[in-house]
Scaffold this active site. Structure first.
Site, PDB file in Angstrom:
ATOM      1  N   ASP A   1       0.834  -1.218   0.000  1.00  0.00           N
ATOM      2  CA  ASP A   1       0.000   0.000   0.000  1.00  0.00           C
ATOM      3  C   ASP A   1       0.866   1.266   0.000  1.00  0.00           C
ATOM      4  O   ASP A   1       0.729   2.133   0.865  1.00  0.00           O
ATOM      5  CB  ASP A   1      -0.927   0.028   1.215  1.00  0.00           C
ATOM      6  CG  ASP A   1      -1.739  -1.244   1.377  1.00  0.00           C
ATOM      7  OD1 ASP A   1      -2.018  -1.893   0.363  1.00  0.00           O
ATOM      8  OD2 ASP A   1      -2.092  -1.582   2.520  1.00  0.00           O
TER       9      ASP A   1
ATOM     10  N   GLU B   1     -11.574  -1.178  -2.495  1.00  0.00           N
ATOM     11  CA  GLU B   1     -10.911  -0.440  -1.429  1.00  0.00           C
ATOM     12  C   GLU B   1      -9.786   0.415  -2.008  1.00  0.00           C
ATOM     13  O   GLU B   1      -9.600   0.522  -3.219  1.00  0.00           O
ATOM     14  CB  GLU B   1     -10.338  -1.412  -0.392  1.00  0.00           C
ATOM     15  CG  GLU B   1      -9.260  -2.329  -0.949  1.00  0.00           C
ATOM     16  CD  GLU B   1      -8.718  -3.301   0.096  1.00  0.00           C
ATOM     17  OE1 GLU B   1      -9.220  -3.309   1.218  1.00  0.00           O
ATOM     18  OE2 GLU B   1      -7.783  -4.040  -0.239  1.00  0.00           O
TER      19      GLU B   1
END
Length: 539
Positions: free
Chosen positions: A73, A306
């Site tokens: 991420d 997401e």
């Protein structure tokens, strides 16, 4: 809570690989014709040599050798000299445990990265205080030592300082306050997540001042936090306070886009001076939770989307929202939609408004494999950034190796940071290059370099399956055969290859699958139905 709770399930196993050379093996010192040609054209270029499978150097003691090992991420920001990459607490074998939170590293060229350590030394005290204050208000006992997850920071420069918005998840059951395990399950949901913010005036010094909570997970179901089973995914919280993306508009408005799975993605306007919500965030006032931007499936609390990342491209006049789809270990793929306004509505490739539900296209990354390599899976939850000097755009994410790569049962826990160049189509959509960025020389690409054989991949959506390559050939009489057919032409100035009616953005990149690695030509484009088309010249 979403599947990212299963982020690190693997034991610390480190495997070193060796090889032997038989007496009848050809002499490796003899250069191929292609290698000699490349050395002649680019005498000073040196390809990166670090291995894709970093299991043998994954331990904390060997962190100086990590380069882009153990990235998840990522968010990338530039301070004028270095690019800094920050990411989720995740590492092969949990090597980072006990050393702080939010791994970070720096680079001057986006290719060679030095691991610097952790951006946060310990979880801020306000998290436990806020959690237990909220629990006491509904008659629940405090949780003394919560189980935390530290995920997905977003870092941006604002004036002469930097802001990091970060996610902290509490992985304890709401009812009994015990850690989230099968043995402790009490038919309640797990506790809420928080997004906090901290500021720094020097990324080099890694000095941060925490500013406290920005938003937290919120529920529209009152105190009914009951759950039928651990397989019930109809989330208690409406918006899941994780995965922040921070953007300042050309007009000077500051916005936080956040959320995942549950009911989707929301946008909340921030105060420019404080970086906190412009209007006070109130867990009991739904109007303060943010404006809904996207839900994959209307009415569902299990979205399988997401990691929003919102950027503005001044050349196109659009805001682009990149999203990660599906579970993170294998199926992860990236979609993108766009809007003329930061708070929507956002539109898919076919022009449909996806605010209240719908699949987003284009698909711009997907599990894939070129020949001579295991390929990559789990390629998403991206950070998108621009080189302000050159104007170039880049896509950063993790890529995971497929399970059992090289005989390693835990290879899917290998999380290699990847940086790829972004190009923009003539109608204003981003495409991501099929090969990772390696600072290839910027020498003009000639039409003759395109002649010959290619590997072509169409990134069709296939859950947990890699897309593999098929053959394409471009002949000297400007005919294409194989994966794409028709007449082809090349605009060297725009670096656009056209095959039939399909336009493809062309770049010189590194062939990471070759042994040894060598420079080649690649392309990326979008098909009429919104799937990326990737190609790599092979001979």
């Amino acid at each position: 809570m979403k599947k990212k709770l299963f982020l690190i399930l693997f034991a610390s196993i480190f495997i070193a690989y060796g090889c032997s050379k038989d007496s009848d093996t050809p002499d490796d010192s003899k250069k191929t014709e292609e290698e000699e040609k490349e050395e002649e054209m680019f005498p000073d270029y040196v390809a990166p040599t670090y291995a894709d499978d970093y299991a043998s150097i994954a331990s904390w003691d060997l962190r100086a050798r990590w380069n882009l090992a153990n990235v998840h991420d990522p968010s990338v920001v530039y301070d004028g000299k270095y690019y800094y990459m920050y990411g989720t607490d995740a590492s092969y074998g949990n090597a980072h445990d006990g050393h702080g939170h939010f791994l970070y590293r720096k680079s001057e060229d986006l290719v060679n990265w030095k691991f610097e350590g952790m951006a946060m030394s310990q979880t801020p005290e306000w998290v436990v205080d806020t959690l237990n204050d909220q629990r006491s208000r509904v008659g629940l006992d405090p949780i003394t030592n919560p189980v935390f997850g530290h995920w997905a920071p977003s870092v941006r420069k604002v004036g002469d300082k930097y802001r990091m918005y970060y996610s902290i998840v509490v992985d304890n059951y709401i009812g009994n306050g015990l850690p989230n395990t099968a043995e402790n399950f009490d038919y309640t949901w797990t506790e809420r997540a928080y997004i906090g913010m901290m500021e720094s005036t020097s990324l080099l010094m890694n000095t941060w001042e925490d500013k406290g909570m920005v938003v937290c997970s919120v529920s529209d179901r009152g105190n009914d936090w009951s759950r039928d089973s651990r397989n019930d995914w109809s989330g208690y919280f409406k918006f899941n306070a994780i995965d922040p993306s921070y953007i300042v508009t050309p007009e000077g408005e500051h916005w936080l886009i956040y959320g995942s799975w549950h009911s989707g993605i929301a946008a909340i306007q921030l105060d420019a001076e404080t970086g906190l919500p412009l209007n006070e965030f109130d867990i009991n006032n739904e109007s303060t939770w943010g404006k809904p931007l996207y839900t994959r499936s209307s009415g569902s609390r299990w979205q399988a989307s997401e990691g929003p990342e919102v950027v503005y491209n001044e050349n196109t006049g659009y805001y682009y929202m990149f999203l990660a789809y599906d579970e993170l270990s294998v199926a992860y793929n990236t979609r993108v939609c766009r809007s003329r306004n930061v708070d929507g509505p956002y539109y898919s490739y076919d022009g449909s408004d996806i605010t209240n539900g719908g699949e987003i296209y284009p698909i711009i990354t997907h599990p894939y494999a070129f020949k001579n390599h295991s390929g990559w899976v789990g390629i998403s939850h991206c950070g998108v950034f621009q080189n302000e000097t050159t104007g170039e755009w880049f896509y950063s994410s993790q890529g995971r190796l497929p399970a059992n790569t090289g005989g390693n049962a835990y290879s899917n826990a290998i999380m290699m940071g990847q940086v790829r160049k972004i190009r923009w189509t003539e109608d204003g959509w981003p495409v991501v290059m099929p090969e990772r960025y390696a600072a290839a020389p910027e020498k003009e690409i000639s039409e003759d370099e395109l002649l010959g054989s290619w590997e072509h991949i169409t990134l069709n959506y296939s859950f947990q399956n890699q897309q593999t390559s098929v053959s394409l050939n471009l002949s000297s009489d400007h005919k294409a055969s194989g994966a794409l057919t028709g007449t082809w032409s090349f605009d060297a100035t725009k670096k656009i290859l056209t095959i039939g009616s399909t336009q493809l953005c062309v770049e010189r990149e590194l062939d990471w699958e070759a042994d040894p690695r060598e420079l080649t030509i690649v392309y990326s484009g979008i098909s009429g139905n919104g799937r990326s088309l990737w190609g790599k010249k092979v001979n």
